[in-house]
Enzyme design. Structure first.
Site, PDB file in Angstrom:
ATOM      1  N   PRO A 173       0.797  -1.230   0.000  1.00  0.00           N
ATOM      2  CA  PRO A 173       0.000   0.000   0.000  1.00  0.00           C
ATOM      3  C   PRO A 173       0.831   1.283   0.000  1.00  0.00           C
ATOM      4  O   PRO A 173       1.882   1.358   0.627  1.00  0.00           O
ATOM      5  CB  PRO A 173      -0.812  -0.102   1.302  1.00  0.00           C
ATOM      6  CG  PRO A 173      -0.064  -1.051   2.154  1.00  0.00           C
ATOM      7  CD  PRO A 173       0.582  -2.029   1.210  1.00  0.00           C
ATOM      8  N   ASN A 174       0.289   2.257  -0.728  1.00  0.00           N
ATOM      9  CA  ASN A 174       0.834   3.611  -0.840  1.00  0.00           C
ATOM     10  C   ASN A 174       2.119   3.698  -1.667  1.00  0.00           C
ATOM     11  O   ASN A 174       2.648   4.796  -1.864  1.00  0.00           O
ATOM     12  CB  ASN A 174       1.061   4.251   0.546  1.00  0.00           C
ATOM     13  CG  ASN A 174      -0.231   4.347   1.329  1.00  0.00           C
ATOM     14  OD1 ASN A 174      -1.214   4.865   0.816  1.00  0.00           O
ATOM     15  ND2 ASN A 174      -0.254   3.826   2.546  1.00  0.00           N
ATOM     16  N   ARG A 216       5.350  10.907  -2.673  1.00  0.00           N
ATOM     17  CA  ARG A 216       5.135  10.545  -1.268  1.00  0.00           C
ATOM     18  C   ARG A 216       6.418  10.715  -0.458  1.00  0.00           C
ATOM     19  O   ARG A 216       7.390   9.986  -0.669  1.00  0.00           O
ATOM     20  CB  ARG A 216       4.686   9.082  -1.191  1.00  0.00           C
ATOM     21  CG  ARG A 216       4.503   8.575   0.213  1.00  0.00           C
ATOM     22  CD  ARG A 216       4.293   7.063   0.238  1.00  0.00           C
ATOM     23  NE  ARG A 216       4.142   6.609   1.607  1.00  0.00           N
ATOM     24  CZ  ARG A 216       4.317   5.356   2.015  1.00  0.00           C
ATOM     25  NH1 ARG A 216       4.650   4.420   1.142  1.00  0.00           N
ATOM     26  NH2 ARG A 216       4.162   5.051   3.276  1.00  0.00           N
ATOM     27  N   TYR A 242      11.474   8.405   0.948  1.00  0.00           N
ATOM     28  CA  TYR A 242      11.375   7.334  -0.043  1.00  0.00           C
ATOM     29  C   TYR A 242      12.041   7.637  -1.385  1.00  0.00           C
ATOM     30  O   TYR A 242      12.034   6.788  -2.279  1.00  0.00           O
ATOM     31  CB  TYR A 242       9.897   6.977  -0.267  1.00  0.00           C
ATOM     32  CG  TYR A 242       9.218   6.468   0.989  1.00  0.00           C
ATOM     33  CD1 TYR A 242       9.647   5.294   1.601  1.00  0.00           C
ATOM     34  CD2 TYR A 242       8.161   7.164   1.571  1.00  0.00           C
ATOM     35  CE1 TYR A 242       9.045   4.829   2.753  1.00  0.00           C
ATOM     36  CE2 TYR A 242       7.543   6.709   2.723  1.00  0.00           C
ATOM     37  CZ  TYR A 242       7.994   5.541   3.312  1.00  0.00           C
ATOM     38  OH  TYR A 242       7.397   5.075   4.462  1.00  0.00           O
ATOM     39  N   ASN A 252       7.780  -5.867  -1.137  1.00  0.00           N
ATOM     40  CA  ASN A 252       7.762  -4.764  -0.177  1.00  0.00           C
ATOM     41  C   ASN A 252       6.333  -4.680   0.356  1.00  0.00           C
ATOM     42  O   ASN A 252       5.456  -4.097  -0.297  1.00  0.00           O
ATOM     43  CB  ASN A 252       8.165  -3.441  -0.843  1.00  0.00           C
ATOM     44  CG  ASN A 252       8.232  -2.306   0.176  1.00  0.00           C
ATOM     45  OD1 ASN A 252       7.769  -2.450   1.310  1.00  0.00           O
ATOM     46  ND2 ASN A 252       8.809  -1.181  -0.220  1.00  0.00           N
ATOM     47  N   ALA A 300       3.237  -0.854   4.726  1.00  0.00           N
ATOM     48  CA  ALA A 300       2.711  -0.795   6.093  1.00  0.00           C
ATOM     49  C   ALA A 300       2.219  -2.154   6.595  1.00  0.00           C
ATOM     50  O   ALA A 300       2.226  -2.413   7.808  1.00  0.00           O
ATOM     51  CB  ALA A 300       1.588   0.233   6.167  1.00  0.00           C
ATOM     52  N   HIS A 314       4.090  -4.500   9.172  1.00  0.00           N
ATOM     53  CA  HIS A 314       4.024  -4.357  10.628  1.00  0.00           C
ATOM     54  C   HIS A 314       2.701  -4.862  11.221  1.00  0.00           C
ATOM     55  O   HIS A 314       2.545  -4.850  12.439  1.00  0.00           O
ATOM     56  CB  HIS A 314       4.232  -2.878  10.993  1.00  0.00           C
ATOM     57  CG  HIS A 314       5.309  -2.224  10.174  1.00  0.00           C
ATOM     58  ND1 HIS A 314       6.625  -2.641  10.222  1.00  0.00           N
ATOM     59  CD2 HIS A 314       5.279  -1.217   9.253  1.00  0.00           C
ATOM     60  CE1 HIS A 314       7.342  -1.902   9.377  1.00  0.00           C
ATOM     61  NE2 HIS A 314       6.540  -1.040   8.776  1.00  0.00           N
ATOM     62  N   ASP A 319       0.985 -15.455   6.612  1.00  0.00           N
ATOM     63  CA  ASP A 319       0.481 -16.817   6.400  1.00  0.00           C
ATOM     64  C   ASP A 319       0.470 -17.173   4.911  1.00  0.00           C
ATOM     65  O   ASP A 319       0.728 -18.327   4.547  1.00  0.00           O
ATOM     66  CB  ASP A 319      -0.927 -16.963   6.978  1.00  0.00           C
ATOM     67  CG  ASP A 319      -0.926 -17.023   8.504  1.00  0.00           C
ATOM     68  OD1 ASP A 319       0.165 -17.102   9.099  1.00  0.00           O
ATOM     69  OD2 ASP A 319      -2.024 -16.995   9.096  1.00  0.00           O
ATOM     70  N   GLU A 368      12.130  -9.938   1.428  1.00  0.00           N
ATOM     71  CA  GLU A 368      11.437  -8.714   1.847  1.00  0.00           C
ATOM     72  C   GLU A 368      12.356  -7.517   1.648  1.00  0.00           C
ATOM     73  O   GLU A 368      13.526  -7.565   2.037  1.00  0.00           O
ATOM     74  CB  GLU A 368      11.045  -8.832   3.319  1.00  0.00           C
ATOM     75  CG  GLU A 368      10.332  -7.594   3.839  1.00  0.00           C
ATOM     76  CD  GLU A 368       9.769  -7.796   5.243  1.00  0.00           C
ATOM     77  OE1 GLU A 368       9.172  -8.853   5.499  1.00  0.00           O
ATOM     78  OE2 GLU A 368       9.965  -6.890   6.070  1.00  0.00           O
ATOM     79  N   HIS A 400      12.673  -3.040   1.762  1.00  0.00           N
ATOM     80  CA  HIS A 400      12.132  -1.735   2.140  1.00  0.00           C
ATOM     81  C   HIS A 400      13.058  -0.654   1.619  1.00  0.00           C
ATOM     82  O   HIS A 400      14.289  -0.789   1.693  1.00  0.00           O
ATOM     83  CB  HIS A 400      12.017  -1.611   3.665  1.00  0.00           C
ATOM     84  CG  HIS A 400      11.084  -2.605   4.245  1.00  0.00           C
ATOM     85  ND1 HIS A 400       9.720  -2.469   4.188  1.00  0.00           N
ATOM     86  CD2 HIS A 400      11.322  -3.795   4.844  1.00  0.00           C
ATOM     87  CE1 HIS A 400       9.151  -3.518   4.761  1.00  0.00           C
ATOM     88  NE2 HIS A 400      10.101  -4.343   5.155  1.00  0.00           N
ATOM     89  N   SER A 424      13.257   2.427   2.942  1.00  0.00           N
ATOM     90  CA  SER A 424      13.833   3.098   4.113  1.00  0.00           C
ATOM     91  C   SER A 424      14.359   2.062   5.113  1.00  0.00           C
ATOM     92  O   SER A 424      13.993   0.884   5.042  1.00  0.00           O
ATOM     93  CB  SER A 424      12.767   3.971   4.785  1.00  0.00           C
ATOM     94  OG  SER A 424      11.712   3.169   5.287  1.00  0.00           O
ATOM     95  N   ARG A 456      13.402   4.367  12.244  1.00  0.00           N
ATOM     96  CA  ARG A 456      12.177   5.180  12.232  1.00  0.00           C
ATOM     97  C   ARG A 456      11.332   4.891  13.481  1.00  0.00           C
ATOM     98  O   ARG A 456      11.842   4.428  14.483  1.00  0.00           O
ATOM     99  CB  ARG A 456      11.429   4.899  10.927  1.00  0.00           C
ATOM    100  CG  ARG A 456      12.307   5.225   9.692  1.00  0.00           C
ATOM    101  CD  ARG A 456      11.576   4.979   8.392  1.00  0.00           C
ATOM    102  NE  ARG A 456      10.410   5.854   8.279  1.00  0.00           N
ATOM    103  CZ  ARG A 456       9.424   5.659   7.393  1.00  0.00           C
ATOM    104  NH1 ARG A 456       9.492   4.639   6.543  1.00  0.00           N
ATOM    105  NH2 ARG A 456       8.400   6.491   7.353  1.00  0.00           N
ATOM    106  N   ARG A 490       7.466   0.608  13.462  1.00  0.00           N
ATOM    107  CA  ARG A 490       8.011   0.039  12.219  1.00  0.00           C
ATOM    108  C   ARG A 490       9.150  -0.948  12.490  1.00  0.00           C
ATOM    109  O   ARG A 490       9.720  -1.516  11.552  1.00  0.00           O
ATOM    110  CB  ARG A 490       8.528   1.148  11.289  1.00  0.00           C
ATOM    111  CG  ARG A 490       7.471   2.106  10.812  1.00  0.00           C
ATOM    112  CD  ARG A 490       8.033   3.098   9.796  1.00  0.00           C
ATOM    113  NE  ARG A 490       7.219   4.290   9.744  1.00  0.00           N
ATOM    114  CZ  ARG A 490       6.115   4.432   9.001  1.00  0.00           C
ATOM    115  NH1 ARG A 490       5.704   3.450   8.229  1.00  0.00           N
ATOM    116  NH2 ARG A 490       5.425   5.557   9.022  1.00  0.00           N
TER     117      ARG A 490
END
Ligand code: DQA
Length: 146
Positions: A9-10, A17, A22, A73, A76, A79, A86, A97, A99, A101, A106, A110
């Protein structure tokens, strides 16, 4: 060999953003860079972005048997999402995985990743390079296990 790149998301808002966190590259720029890397590595690439947890869960489920691995990625949902965790476990696919940042530098909410423990590994803090390193790490891992 086909690899799936997934953005949570986002991340569709990248470019505008919080560029100080980012960076200024758009999602399209990132996908294009990864496409170039994939061609050099002789890979087929699919990219997918969703803001919706259930769509990410469904996509991971559908990926089983279709791709060799995933660079993810979860944004959000990293977290919060037991459902994505699952789905990763159930898929039995190697997932790296990533990210943009360094989430450990942070806010404390997070610092925990629910998804990282079921991934092969995690790369963070290098901006767009996190994705590129993640793709390379996934391919190296697949070469070791396949
Ligand atoms: C992120 C870090 C997450 O904490 C955040 O919610 C994101 C992006 C990153 O790539 O740095 O949306 O996953």
């Amino acid at each position: 060999m086909k690899i799936l790149i997934m953005h949570g998301p986002n991340l569709g808002l990248l470019g505008t953003r919080e560029p100080e966190v980012y960076g200024s590259q758009t999602l399209e720029d990132i996908n294009q860079l990864l496409q170039t890397d994939s061609e050099a590595l002789g890979l087929e690439l699919e990219t997918f972005q969703s803001d919706i947890e259930g769509e990410l869960v469904a996509k991971i489920g559908e990926a089983r048997g279709e791709v060799a691995g995933i660079v993810l990625n979860p944004a959000a949902y990293t977290h919060t999402s037991v459902a994505i965790r699952d789905a990763i476990s159930a898929s039995e696919l190697p997932v790296v995985e990533v990210h943009l940042s360094n989430t450990h530098a942070r806010e404390s909410f997070r610092h925990q990743s629910l998804t990282a423990p079921v991934c092969v590994g995690q790369i963070m803090g290098f901006g767009v390079k996190s994705y590129q390193l993640g793709l390379k790490a996934l391919v190296d891992h697949l070469e070791d296990v396949l």
